[in-house]
Structures are given as C-alpha cells and as structure tokens.
Design a protein around this motif. Sequence first.
Motif, short mmCIF file in Angstrom:
data_model
loop_
_atom_site.label_atom_id
_atom_site.label_comp_id
_atom_site.label_asym_id
_atom_site.label_seq_id
_atom_site.Cartn_x
_atom_site.Cartn_y
_atom_site.Cartn_z
N LEU A 156 0.83 -1.21 0.00
CA LEU A 156 0.00 0.00 0.00
C LEU A 156 0.86 1.25 0.00
O LEU A 156 0.58 2.22 -0.70
CB LEU A 156 -0.94 -0.01 1.21
N GLY A 157 1.92 1.24 0.77
CA GLY A 157 2.83 2.38 0.78
C GLY A 157 3.52 2.58 -0.55
O GLY A 157 3.74 3.71 -1.00
N SER A 158 3.84 1.47 -1.24
CA SER A 158 4.57 1.57 -2.50
C SER A 158 3.73 2.19 -3.61
O SER A 158 4.27 2.73 -4.58
CB SER A 158 5.05 0.19 -2.95
N VAL A 159 2.39 2.13 -3.49
CA VAL A 159 1.53 2.73 -4.51
C VAL A 159 0.95 4.06 -4.04
O VAL A 159 -0.02 4.58 -4.60
CB VAL A 159 0.39 1.76 -4.92
N GLY A 160 1.54 4.64 -3.01
CA GLY A 160 1.21 6.00 -2.62
C GLY A 160 0.04 6.16 -1.68
O GLY A 160 -0.52 7.26 -1.57
N VAL A 161 -0.35 5.11 -0.95
CA VAL A 161 -1.42 5.24 0.03
C VAL A 161 -0.86 5.88 1.29
O VAL A 161 0.07 5.35 1.89
CB VAL A 161 -2.02 3.86 0.37
N PRO A 162 -1.38 7.03 1.72
CA PRO A 162 -0.90 7.66 2.94
C PRO A 162 -1.33 6.86 4.17
O PRO A 162 -2.39 6.21 4.15
CB PRO A 162 -1.56 9.04 2.92
N GLU A 163 -0.51 6.90 5.21
CA GLU A 163 -0.80 6.16 6.43
C GLU A 163 -1.22 4.72 6.12
O GLU A 163 -2.32 4.29 6.46
CB GLU A 163 -1.90 6.86 7.25
N PRO A 164 -0.39 3.95 5.44
CA PRO A 164 -0.80 2.62 5.00
C PRO A 164 -1.18 1.68 6.14
O PRO A 164 -2.04 0.81 5.97
CB PRO A 164 0.43 2.10 4.24
N GLU A 165 -0.58 1.86 7.32
CA GLU A 165 -0.94 1.01 8.45
C GLU A 165 -2.40 1.23 8.84
O GLU A 165 -3.13 0.27 9.17
CB GLU A 165 -0.03 1.30 9.66
N VAL A 166 -2.85 2.49 8.81
CA VAL A 166 -4.24 2.81 9.15
C VAL A 166 -5.18 2.34 8.04
O VAL A 166 -6.22 1.70 8.30
CB VAL A 166 -4.41 4.33 9.38
N LYS A 167 -4.83 2.65 6.79
CA LYS A 167 -5.71 2.30 5.67
C LYS A 167 -5.84 0.78 5.53
O LYS A 167 -6.90 0.29 5.10
CB LYS A 167 -5.17 2.90 4.37
N PRO A 323 -10.26 4.88 12.53
CA PRO A 323 -10.34 3.61 13.26
C PRO A 323 -9.37 3.52 14.42
O PRO A 323 -9.54 2.70 15.31
CB PRO A 323 -10.00 2.57 12.17
N ASP A 324 -8.33 4.39 14.40
CA ASP A 324 -7.39 4.43 15.52
C ASP A 324 -7.85 5.42 16.60
O ASP A 324 -7.09 5.75 17.50
CB ASP A 324 -6.00 4.81 15.03
N ARG A 325 -9.10 5.92 16.43
CA ARG A 325 -9.72 6.85 17.38
C ARG A 325 -9.01 8.21 17.45
O ARG A 325 -9.10 8.92 18.45
CB ARG A 325 -9.80 6.24 18.78
N VAL A 326 -8.34 8.55 16.37
CA VAL A 326 -7.68 9.85 16.26
C VAL A 326 -8.52 10.75 15.36
O VAL A 326 -8.91 10.34 14.27
CB VAL A 326 -6.25 9.71 15.70
N ASP A 327 -8.83 11.97 15.83
CA ASP A 327 -9.58 12.93 15.03
C ASP A 327 -8.69 13.50 13.93
O ASP A 327 -7.54 13.89 14.18
CB ASP A 327 -10.10 14.07 15.89
#
Length: 567
Positions: A156-167, A323-327
């Motif tokens: 996901l990171g390699s194709v430009g998804v920001p915050e891939p761990e969250v996504k 989903p990580d409860r961060v606004d």
Amino acid sequence: MTATALISPAHGGTAKGDTATSVLTVENLRVTFGDTEVVKGISFQVAPGRCLAIVGESGSGKSVTARTLVGLTGDGATVTADTLELRTEDSGAVDLGGRNERSWRKIRGRDIGFVLQDALVSLDQLRRTGDEVAEPLKAHGWGGRTERRAKAVELLGSVGVPEPEVKARQRPYELSGGLRQRALIASAIALDPPLLITDEPTTALDVTVQAQILDLLSEAKSTGQAIILISHDLSVVARLADDIAVMRHGEIVEQGSAARVLTAPQHEYTRALLDAVPSTHTRGTRLVRRSGTDTVVGRRARVVDHDRVVLEARGLKKVFCGPDRVDRTVVNDVSFRLFAGETLGIVGESGSGKTTTARIALALEEATAGDVLLHGRAWSSLSVGKRRPYRREIGVVYQDPLSSFDPRWTVGRIVSDALTTGPRPPADADAARTRTVELLEQVGLSANHYDAAPLRLSGGQRQRVAIARALAPEPGILVCDEPVSALDVSIQAQVLDLLTDLQDELGVSYLFISHDLGVIHHMSDRVLVMKDGEVVEAGTADDVFDSPRHPYTRDLLTALPRLEVAR
C-alpha cells in the motif's frame, strides 16, 4: 527485446514476430456472447519489458479482451483463438485456451496480475483493505499471516497510500475512489507477475499519485515485466506505452509504435480520439468536431452573472474520527462563491478534501463548522424536511456511478424516477419513457439501454446514465464529482460538450471536481486548489494554470502527463 505486432487495419491482421521472446502471444482471438461477436479476430504480442496500450471507446471490446486473458470473460461467452499463449521463465509456454476456473486460479496473481476497472465492485466491502491486498499472497501460499499483513502495508505504501498502516485496517467503503484504486494495484503487483494487465489503472487517481503509479509501472517494465495498459487517457498512454493498438467495434483498426500512432495516426478514428483530448489548446472550443470538417468550433460567448451568487460556502470544517480513534480534519476553513452561469473547478489529491467539500455543499454531509447558502438562503443548516422542497435545485453526478444506483432498477427506472422531482413531471408513463430516452440519447446512449441493468453496462455507460439522471430534474446547479473519469476520450468529449451546451443555453452553474487538470482547465472559469483539507490557491483558470503561485500547484502541473499532438 521487441515483438511488435504488425496488423492490417482493415481486417485485424495477424501478429508477426518472435513468439519465443514474447510473454504473451494472441492470434485471431474471438469472443462471442450468444449471437454477438464482441472481439473479432484480433492479434498481438507483448514482449518482456514492453507496454502495449489498448485504447478505444466503451464497447470497443478492449476490457473484454483484458478479462479474457485472465479467464474472467463471464458466463455465456465463447472464446476461440489460433494461439493464446503465455510464456514465463518458471513455467515455459502455457496454453491459456480452454482452462477451467480451478486452473485459472493458479495463474492469476502469480503469472498474470490484473487491475480491474471498477475498484468499488472489485474489493470486498466487508473485509479490511489489507486483507484484500494480501489475498494473492494467501492464495499462492506466500508467507504466514503476520508476514502477509506486513507485506500488504508495504505494498500500500509503494503505490502512494498515505498512512498505509491505518488504511490497511479500514474497509474499502471507508476509502476514497483513488485510494481504492491504489489498493487494487497493490494487490495485482503483490507477487511480481511477469505479465501485468491494467484496465484503467489511473482513472480515479489525482495527477501526483498518477505520476507515482506510472513511475511504478515504468520501473516494473524496466525490470522485464510485460504490461498491457487499457486506458481512455491518451496522455497516460503516451507516457508509458511502447506500442498502441486502437480498437473499435471489436477490431483493431490501427496498431504501431506509440510515437507513430500518437503523432502520425493513419486511421480517421484514431485522429478523432486525439482531437477529443481536453487541454490548454482546447479552451474556448468544442471538443467534438463537426462531421466532414477539420474546423475547430468555438463556443458561444457565455455570461457569468457576478452579481448573483447561487451557492456559497462559509468557513467549512469537517473532522472525522479514524479507526485508531484519532480525530482528523479533512476540510479546514474552506470558503467559496459560485456565481450564476459559472464553472468553479476544484482540484487536489485524493484525500485532499475536495469530495467531502462537495458533499457538504450538497447537504449530504454535516459540517463540523461553517455553513452553506443556496441562492442566498440557509441550506446546510436546514432540517432534512425543510431542505426537501429545494433539493431539485442542486443536482449531482457522483464519482462512482454504480454505488449510487439501486441494483434492482433498470436504466429507464433510474432516470425516469428523477423526472418526478423536476419542475415538469411527466403526465403519464408514455411521456416519462419518451423524456427518459431523450436524456439517454443526450449523453450518448440510446433507447436500447432503457431496460438494461447497470451491472451489464460498461463503466463509461454507467457514468452516462448518472449524468442523465442528474439532468432530469433540470437543476440550476450541478455538482460534478469526477463526471467523466470513467469515460473514454471521445465520449468524454461529447459529455463535456453537452455540459457546455447546457450551461450556454440554460445558465446552469457547475461545481466541477476532477483529478484531470486538462478537463478542469478546459471547463472552468475559476479554480480552487486543495491540499490537506485547505484551499492553497484560487484564481481564474488561466492564472492558476499559466502562473501558479503555490509550490503544490506547481508540483501538480509538473506531474501532469502531457500529450503533445499537432492540432
């Protein structure tokens, strides 16, 4: 190593070249549904480290060709070919003809990667995005669960998804169209297959991520991966393709090197596709030239009434809890005015907040702060019941048409249902059908589509249905969220000309959102550039494109793939 197919434009021809050096060899491929032949004896080869682009209108057979090459043609299809051969270092020559579903599963993902056109339909909405990306790894026994999860995040990171761990932990319906498309690409390249087939891989992507994906595909090509690129975006094709095959009505009408086809097209149809590309050069003109002439047709002078604001946003702010409860603030202090008869374009990366801004303007999303006025009166602050009488005054064309349709309804019912909310509801069923067919014909469809199910239509045809539905109530304001993103270039040109004609004749105002800067420049009077939820630049279209002030705007224009064609 090249193995370019030489094709007779009149008959589809026979591929010539060294099949031993080709990853894929296709000779006389035919695909028939019932009595209808949709792919009519086409032939081509793709060599390692080469990209063959297949371009053409919706219904030309290009997507059917792609799906046939991975065994996804569908029930009721009859597929024949003199040769349909995949050749890899690990497996040698593999006959792709006559395979059952079980044997296809051994090939998909490992030997052939496939990026489908419609990201929302292609991803399981009930599974986490990371699990969807890791599915090919699991299917072919790669690593354990922990390794696959880590690999999915990396992809996901390699194709430009920001915050891939969250996504990776979110489900596809929680992602924007661009992020969903990137997840599909990540899944397709997971096992580094020798052949990658990409069906409109950059359709939903903004220009900076589009450039990143094209760089990624170019890098894969440089390592020896063969690529088939199916795209209506000729500027994307120009950047990546080595060879181009132009399809029309199931046949290849022209094929050759990308340089030759794009700069010296031989077939009239190819020339028409190139003429229809919106850009700086087309501003102030119609994209579809009149039959039998090479004359560029100008637009009528259109009057923008700067004394009448039809839609106004004041200090819009929107905060979401992840989903990580961060606004996260996705829209921050966005304000704009849309004048009568004007087109205001909004551009920015996926996740920049442009679609959320549009949804707040439509009163489909509640703002955390700020408000929207419609014709100078309260709009976003009204209750649903009090908004209802004014709803027909502002229409919308969604980015993903299929998700906005009731899957049980036919095309005719989808469009005719919207007529009942307009100022002139049909008197009876016959009148409704007549008006619905008129709308379908306006957007390049016909009465034959009236009883069709949306799932049976191509992506471009579904988008045209969405536009017909939006026009049905005769709104004074139309919010267009990627209204031509799924259309091939010639139909895109027809739709843009249609929207232009409606604006010239009726004075309708457009809030126009697109990742395609050529489309935005062609259509817009003024432009807002959004980044990280904020407007970083605003001005007339010419000022923003010719003299950008903000570094981000300059980066967007630098990343824009360009099609330099003599007009």
